[in-house]
Design a protein around this motif. Structure first.
Motif, short mmCIF file in Angstrom:
data_model
loop_
_atom_site.label_atom_id
_atom_site.label_comp_id
_atom_site.label_asym_id
_atom_site.label_seq_id
_atom_site.Cartn_x
_atom_site.Cartn_y
_atom_site.Cartn_z
N VAL A 57 0.84 -1.19 0.00
CA VAL A 57 0.00 0.00 0.00
C VAL A 57 0.89 1.26 0.00
O VAL A 57 0.66 2.20 -0.78
N PHE A 94 0.93 4.06 -2.88
CA PHE A 94 0.61 5.45 -2.54
C PHE A 94 1.75 6.36 -3.03
O PHE A 94 1.50 7.41 -3.63
N LEU A 120 -5.40 8.80 -0.42
CA LEU A 120 -5.59 8.76 1.03
C LEU A 120 -6.77 7.88 1.48
O LEU A 120 -6.61 7.07 2.39
N MET A 127 -6.28 -3.66 8.24
CA MET A 127 -5.17 -4.12 9.10
C MET A 127 -5.64 -4.19 10.55
O MET A 127 -5.34 -5.14 11.28
N VAL A 168 4.00 -3.07 18.10
CA VAL A 168 5.13 -3.10 19.03
C VAL A 168 4.60 -3.30 20.45
O VAL A 168 5.10 -4.14 21.21
N GLY A 216 9.01 4.38 24.48
CA GLY A 216 9.11 4.02 23.06
C GLY A 216 8.36 5.04 22.22
O GLY A 216 7.19 5.31 22.48
N GLY A 266 11.43 4.18 16.74
CA GLY A 266 11.18 3.35 15.57
C GLY A 266 10.16 4.00 14.66
O GLY A 266 9.69 5.11 14.95
N ALA A 320 8.66 -5.04 15.16
CA ALA A 320 8.14 -5.29 16.51
C ALA A 320 8.93 -6.37 17.25
O ALA A 320 9.17 -6.27 18.45
C1 B12 Z 1 -1.55 3.17 6.87
C2 B12 Z 1 -0.90 4.48 6.52
C3 B12 Z 1 -1.58 5.66 6.81
C4 B12 Z 1 -2.90 5.66 7.58
C5 B12 Z 1 -2.61 5.45 9.09
C6 B12 Z 1 -3.81 4.83 9.79
C7 B12 Z 1 -3.52 4.35 11.18
N1 B12 Z 1 -4.61 4.24 11.91
O1 B12 Z 1 -2.40 4.08 11.58
C8 B12 Z 1 -3.45 7.08 7.22
C9 B12 Z 1 -4.36 6.94 6.03
C10 B12 Z 1 -4.22 7.82 8.33
C11 B12 Z 1 -2.18 7.82 6.81
C12 B12 Z 1 -2.07 9.19 6.77
C13 B12 Z 1 -0.98 9.86 6.24
N2 B12 Z 1 0.11 9.30 5.68
CO1 B12 Z 1 0.52 7.41 5.80
N3 B12 Z 1 0.99 5.61 5.55
C14 B12 Z 1 0.39 4.49 5.90
C15 B12 Z 1 1.24 3.30 5.39
C16 B12 Z 1 0.61 2.80 4.09
C17 B12 Z 1 1.38 2.10 6.29
C18 B12 Z 1 1.89 2.40 7.71
C19 B12 Z 1 1.71 1.12 8.51
O2 B12 Z 1 0.73 0.96 9.23
N4 B12 Z 1 2.61 0.13 8.30
C20 B12 Z 1 2.52 -1.20 8.89
C21 B12 Z 1 3.26 -1.26 10.21
C22 B12 Z 1 3.20 -2.68 10.76
O3 B12 Z 1 4.61 -0.91 9.95
P1 B12 Z 1 5.34 0.36 10.63
O4 B12 Z 1 4.34 1.40 10.92
O5 B12 Z 1 6.53 0.72 9.83
O6 B12 Z 1 5.82 -0.20 12.04
C23 B12 Z 1 6.83 -1.19 12.19
C24 B12 Z 1 8.25 -0.61 12.35
O7 B12 Z 1 8.42 0.66 11.74
C25 B12 Z 1 8.52 -0.63 13.81
N5 B12 Z 1 8.07 0.49 14.66
C26 B12 Z 1 7.04 1.33 14.48
N6 B12 Z 1 6.92 2.15 15.54
C27 B12 Z 1 7.87 1.82 16.41
C28 B12 Z 1 8.19 2.36 17.66
C29 B12 Z 1 9.27 1.85 18.37
C30 B12 Z 1 9.58 2.40 19.70
C31 B12 Z 1 10.05 0.81 17.80
C32 B12 Z 1 11.22 0.30 18.54
C33 B12 Z 1 9.72 0.26 16.55
C34 B12 Z 1 8.64 0.78 15.87
O8 B12 Z 1 7.83 -1.78 14.23
C35 B12 Z 1 6.56 -1.82 13.55
C36 B12 Z 1 6.05 -3.23 13.50
O9 B12 Z 1 6.90 -4.11 12.81
C37 B12 Z 1 2.63 3.99 5.19
C38 B12 Z 1 3.58 3.31 4.20
C39 B12 Z 1 4.72 2.57 4.88
N7 B12 Z 1 5.31 1.71 4.16
O10 B12 Z 1 5.06 2.85 6.01
C40 B12 Z 1 2.20 5.40 4.78
C41 B12 Z 1 3.15 6.58 4.97
C42 B12 Z 1 3.88 6.47 6.30
N8 B12 Z 1 2.24 7.72 5.01
C43 B12 Z 1 2.69 8.76 4.39
C44 B12 Z 1 2.01 10.00 4.28
C45 B12 Z 1 2.66 11.04 3.36
C46 B12 Z 1 0.81 10.26 4.97
C47 B12 Z 1 0.03 11.57 5.00
C48 B12 Z 1 0.89 12.85 5.15
C49 B12 Z 1 -0.83 11.60 3.72
C50 B12 Z 1 -1.62 12.87 3.49
N9 B12 Z 1 -1.37 13.46 2.33
O11 B12 Z 1 -2.39 13.31 4.30
C51 B12 Z 1 -0.90 11.35 6.21
C52 B12 Z 1 -0.29 11.89 7.53
C53 B12 Z 1 -1.23 11.87 8.67
C54 B12 Z 1 -0.52 12.21 9.97
N10 B12 Z 1 -0.51 13.47 10.36
O12 B12 Z 1 0.05 11.34 10.60
C55 B12 Z 1 4.08 8.51 3.82
C56 B12 Z 1 5.18 9.19 4.65
C57 B12 Z 1 6.24 9.82 3.76
C58 B12 Z 1 7.33 10.41 4.59
N11 B12 Z 1 8.51 9.94 4.32
O13 B12 Z 1 7.15 11.23 5.44
C59 B12 Z 1 4.12 6.94 3.76
C60 B12 Z 1 5.54 6.36 3.89
C61 B12 Z 1 3.49 6.52 2.41
C62 B12 Z 1 4.37 6.87 1.23
N12 B12 Z 1 5.09 5.89 0.69
O14 B12 Z 1 4.39 8.00 0.79
N13 B12 Z 1 -1.20 6.93 6.49
#
Ligand code: B12
Length: 225
Positions: free
Chosen positions: A50, A54, A61, A71, A112, A148, A181, A202
């Motif tokens: 996803v 995106f 969005l 999810m 996490v 965290g 993270g 995580a």
């Molecule tokens: C789902 C999502 C959303 C959802 C979130 C819904 C929700 N309830 O969480 C919604 C639609 C709301 C959203 C909004 C936005 N999003 Co968004 N989103 C995503 C997406 C597709 C997936 C994130 C996710 O859930 N991943 C799955 C989980 C399991 O992975 P994770 O979050 O990375 O977490 C893992 C690790 O990182 C780590 N970890 C995470 N946290 C922590 C904390 C600690 C302490 C530790 C040790 C480890 C750790 O462990 C986790 C589990 O394994 C990402 C793409 C991506 N690849 O990340 C974009 C992404 C993060 N979003 C992005 C953007 C641009 C936005 C918006 C600005 C869009 C807009 N124009 O409005 C807004 C911002 C809103 C805001 N102010 O926060 C960009 C960020 C770009 C950047 N580099 O800054 C991304 C990367 C998409 C892209 N490729 O462009 N988003």
């Protein structure tokens, strides 16, 4: 479990289909699949797709929001199984967890928290858009061992540094380990802002939290970031 099922889970996230996502999670549990395998091989892989779509402008969005709902639906089914692992163990440590100010991404942070809980940590999840001062106040209130901080946006990563500053201002920094993270966060960034550790996912966060607890118990051990 067949790779088709993992592929189905992955697709349910890309399609933003909560009912399919939760039905497949239920099937996985019935088939004796470890919840973490379902998350890693299926649902989180879908989230990765996803993000890529995106970024390429092929998804918008509302689609990303639908994927997040799917999810969450899957995680709701898997969570009780994951958490079962964490009962009947001594508390491994107290963690205050949240997503930083200005950032509403919660899925990774919640995962996490779930895994830390599953491995015996007592987790206080403050939710999303959490200001540094609130992290500090809650760290004091719960006598946290670890704080965290999650950040998913390059624009909100800098607020992780703000959390560390808030802990310093509150006089808590020497008592509390900080781990950071989130997708854009790196080991180098963690070192730059003076965090005690970084984990990429995580499961690594659990290993890191254990390591930080050891460092707390033996402060002379060299810290690894
Ligand atoms: C789902 C999502 C959303 C959802 C979130 C819904 C929700 N309830 O969480 C919604 C639609 C709301 C959203 C909004 C936005 N999003 Co968004 N989103 C995503 C997406 C597709 C997936 C994130 C996710 O859930 N991943 C799955 C989980 C399991 O992975 P994770 O979050 O990375 O977490 C893992 C690790 O990182 C780590 N970890 C995470 N946290 C922590 C904390 C600690 C302490 C530790 C040790 C480890 C750790 O462990 C986790 C589990 O394994 C990402 C793409 C991506 N690849 O990340 C974009 C992404 C993060 N979003 C992005 C953007 C641009 C936005 C918006 C600005 C869009 C807009 N124009 O409005 C807004 C911002 C809103 C805001 N102010 O926060 C960009 C960020 C770009 C950047 N580099 O800054 C991304 C990367 C998409 C892209 N490729 O462009 N988003």
């Amino acid at each position: 479990m067949s790779s088709d099922t993992y592929q189905g889970m992955r697709q349910s996230i890309v399609n933003g289909a909560p009912d399919t996502a939760s039905a497949l999670a239920q099937q996985a549990l019935t088939a004796g699949i470890a919840p973490l395998d379902a998350i890693n091989n299926g649902y989180a892989a879908g989230m990765h797709d996803v993000g890529e779509q995106f970024a390429r402008g092929e998804m918008f969005l509302p689609d990303m929001m639908a994927s997040a709902e799917a999810m969450k639906a899957a995680m709701a089914v898997l969570e009780p199984e994951l958490l079962k692992l964490g009962t009947e163990r001594p508390v491994a440590g107290v963690v205050v967890l949240g997503t930083t100010k200005g950032d509403i991404h919660e899925i990774g942070k919640t995962l996490v928290g779930m895994l830390l809980t599953a491995h015996g940590f007592r987790v206080h999840d403050l939710g999303v858009d959490v200001a540094g001062d609130r992290f500090a106040a809650k760290a004091r209130e719960y006598a946290a061992d670890i704080v965290g901080v999650s950040a998913l946006l390059t624009t909100t990563m800098r607020n992780q540094r703000g959390v560390i500053e808030s802990l310093e201002k509150a006089g808590l920094r020497s008592q509390v380990k900080v781990m950071v993270g989130g997708a854009p966060v790196t080991r180098a960034w963690a070192a730059e802002i003076g965090a005690d550790g970084y984990a990429k996912d995580a499961m690594s966060a659990v290993a890191l939290a254990r390591q930080l607890m050891q460092q707390k118990a033996q402060p002379s051990v060299k810290e690894v970031v």
